[in-house]
Design an enzyme around this catalytic site. Structure first.
Site, PDB file in Angstrom:
ATOM      1  N   GLY A 157       0.535  -1.131  -0.017  1.00 23.25           N
ATOM      2  CA  GLY A 157       0.090   0.287  -0.330  1.00 23.25           C
ATOM      3  C   GLY A 157       0.856   1.118   0.086  1.00 23.25           C
ATOM      4  O   GLY A 157       0.259   1.799  -0.530  1.00 23.25           O
ATOM      5  N   ASP A 158       1.956   1.196  -0.143  1.00 28.47           N
ATOM      6  CA  ASP A 158       3.400   2.215  -0.056  1.00 28.47           C
ATOM      7  C   ASP A 158       3.312   2.681  -1.150  1.00 28.47           C
ATOM      8  O   ASP A 158       4.157   1.510  -2.458  1.00 28.47           O
ATOM      9  CB  ASP A 158       4.104   1.930   0.812  1.00 28.47           C
ATOM     10  CG  ASP A 158       5.490   2.635   0.863  1.00 28.47           C
ATOM     11  OD1 ASP A 158       4.970   4.030   2.164  1.00 28.47           O
ATOM     12  OD2 ASP A 158       5.928   3.424  -0.056  1.00 28.47           O
ATOM     13  N   LEU A 159       3.237   4.200  -1.597  1.00 26.74           N
ATOM     14  CA  LEU A 159       3.528   4.412  -2.860  1.00 26.74           C
ATOM     15  C   LEU A 159       4.986   4.510  -3.504  1.00 26.74           C
ATOM     16  O   LEU A 159       5.565   3.619  -5.137  1.00 26.74           O
ATOM     17  CB  LEU A 159       2.970   5.543  -3.321  1.00 26.74           C
ATOM     18  CG  LEU A 159       3.363   6.078  -4.758  1.00 26.74           C
ATOM     19  CD1 LEU A 159       2.532   5.651  -6.084  1.00 26.74           C
ATOM     20  CD2 LEU A 159       2.312   7.815  -4.936  1.00 26.74           C
TER      21      LEU A 159
END
Length: 207
Positions: A157-159
């Site tokens: 979920g971390d860009l």
């Protein structure tokens, strides 16, 4: 996701990660990273993490200092008895006021057992935290990584992590790359963040 213990040192982890030539280059380029250690105060750390979201380090520290000044002691009891407008005056947004109050209520009722949360498997920690308003899977994964110092967590979920995978492993499925790094995916993620920062500040892409 089973429980992943904190790293005692980086020796085994860097040796394992260095089997991947691309990660080995990242390690060489970015050097040894500081060792993460588990927090002695999971409740207070989660509150501080929420307060600091989307803020600079300096702004987050200033808000935390004002919050401590108003509360005296940061715990569930002091948070719950402090009016919301006083928490807002310390610098919290209303959304964060709602979140920290929910965390405090979960601690008070035992819905989340912060005293023993470090004994839970990784997915159980996530399952305990994500029902709280304002706490998503990304926040729970950051808590696992930086508060509990778990060794095998990677947040899709971390860009920035997704961008790092795309930049460094073009065309390779993410699950194949992550399998190379298990059981030290936390350290691998930290090297991706470090290398992303190096590229942003002008170090250039890896040759």
């Amino acid at each position: 996701m089973p429980i992943s213990s904190p790293l005692l040192d980086h020796g085994d982890a860097t040796a394992h990660l260095s089997r991947d030539p691309t990660m080995r280059e990242l390690i060489l380029r970015n050097g040894e990273l500081p060792l993460l250690t588990p927090t002695p105060d999971p409740f207070g750390t989660l509150i501080r993490n929420v307060n600091g979201q989307q803020l600079s380090v300096k702004a987050a520290a200033s808000i935390h200092a004002r919050l401590l000044e108003r509360l005296g002691t940061l715990n569930a009891a002091t948070l719950l008895r402090t009016p919301g407008d006083e928490l807002r005056a310390a610098g919290l947004s209303w959304a964060k006021v709602r979140t920290v109050r929910a965390i405090a209520e979960a601690e008070r009722t035992g819905a989340v057992d912060f005293a023993h949360i470090a004994t839970l498997p990784d997915e159980d920690v996530i399952a305990a935290l994500v029902p709280l308003p304002g706490i998503g899977r990304w926040t729970a994964e950051m808590f696992l990584m930086f508060a509990l110092a778990r060794s095998d967590v990677f947040s899709m979920g971390d860009l920035a992590l997704r961008q790092g995978l795309t930049r460094l492993y073009p065309g390779v499925p993410a699950d194949e790359v992550l399998a190379l790094w298990t059981p030290y995916r936390t350290l691998a993620a930290r090297y991706l963040w470090a290398d992303n920062h190096r590229v942003r500040v002008g170090g250039g892409p890896m040759g």
